[in-house]
Design a protein around this motif. Structure first.
Motif, PDB file in Angstrom:
ATOM      1  N   ASP A  61      -7.204   3.748  -3.924  1.00  0.00           N
ATOM      2  CA  ASP A  61      -6.418   3.182  -2.827  1.00  0.00           C
ATOM      3  C   ASP A  61      -5.792   4.285  -1.976  1.00  0.00           C
ATOM      4  OD1 ASP A  61      -4.394   4.021  -4.518  1.00  0.00           O
ATOM      5  OD2 ASP A  61      -3.395   2.084  -4.630  1.00  0.00           O
ATOM      6  N   ARG A  92      -2.994   6.684   2.443  1.00  0.00           N
ATOM      7  CA  ARG A  92      -3.125   5.407   1.745  1.00  0.00           C
ATOM      8  C   ARG A  92      -3.737   4.392   2.698  1.00  0.00           C
ATOM      9  NH1 ARG A  92       0.448   2.565  -2.744  1.00  0.00           N
ATOM     10  NH2 ARG A  92      -0.967   0.833  -2.961  1.00  0.00           N
ATOM     11  N   GLN A  95      -1.431  -1.194   4.580  1.00  0.00           N
ATOM     12  CA  GLN A  95      -0.906  -2.253   3.710  1.00  0.00           C
ATOM     13  C   GLN A  95      -1.648  -3.576   3.915  1.00  0.00           C
ATOM     14  OE1 GLN A  95       1.380  -1.622   1.263  1.00  0.00           O
ATOM     15  NE2 GLN A  95       0.782  -3.649   0.553  1.00  0.00           N
ATOM     16  N   ILE A  98      -4.612  -3.538   1.681  1.00  0.00           N
ATOM     17  CA  ILE A  98      -4.190  -3.692   0.288  1.00  0.00           C
ATOM     18  C   ILE A  98      -3.780  -5.140   0.014  1.00  0.00           C
ATOM     19  CG2 ILE A  98      -2.446  -2.997  -1.412  1.00  0.00           C
ATOM     20  CD1 ILE A  98      -2.579  -0.188  -0.075  1.00  0.00           C
ATOM     21  N   HIS A 101      -6.857  -7.253  -0.595  1.00  0.00           N
ATOM     22  CA  HIS A 101      -7.836  -6.549  -1.434  1.00  0.00           C
ATOM     23  C   HIS A 101      -8.933  -7.461  -1.974  1.00  0.00           C
ATOM     24  CE1 HIS A 101      -4.963  -7.963  -4.459  1.00  0.00           C
ATOM     25  NE2 HIS A 101      -5.987  -7.955  -5.273  1.00  0.00           N
TER      26      HIS A 101
END
Length: 140
Positions: A61, A92, A95, A98, A101
């Motif tokens: 990630d 990273r 967001q 993520i 995901h």
């Protein structure tokens, strides 16, 4: 090793290139008939990633983007984000990626069509939101 140049074009089983110092996936196989493990590398994007992974794809990630150049990527089973790269790296995934995901396999497959990455490989939030709406409406 900072790239995969000189490697095979086809891997019949699983392909492990995790825990190296890969800066790019240039030279990666075009097809992996098993799992592809590219975690624990200082990659910034997925340029050069196999176009077809017939099982699972494992990535850290701590990667800047899922940008894969001018090609979409097909992962037949699932994509796993793993937290296996040093936390002191100031890179990273956004967001929003993520948070979504579970949809990464579909994102990789259609990201070029929906133009989810800007020229600087940052996330195009407007296009990404439209894309997620399409996925939620049943895009496979």
């Amino acid at each position: 090793m900072i790239d995969l140049v000189g490697g095979p074009a086809l891997v019949e089983g699983d392909f492990y290139c995790h825990s190296n110092q890969l800066l790019t996936l240039k030279g990666a196989p075009v097809t992996v008939n098993g799992d592809m493990h590219i975690g624990n590398n200082p990659l910034m994007n997925l340029v050069g990633c196999p176009k077809l992974v017939k099982k699972d794809l494992y990535i850290s990630d701590n990667i800047l983007s899922l940008y894969s150049g001018d090609t979409d990527l097909i992962v037949k089973e699932d994509v796993y984000l793993i937290n296996d790269y040093p936390a002191n790296r100031n890179v990273r995934l956004p967001q929003q990626i993520i948070d979504n995901h579970a949809k990464i396999r579909i994102i990789l497959k259609y990201q070029q069509y929906f133009e989810v990455w800007n020229e600087n490989q940052s996330l195009n939030q407007e296009n990404f939101d439209i894309f997620i709406d399409e996925i939620n409406d049943g895009l496979l």
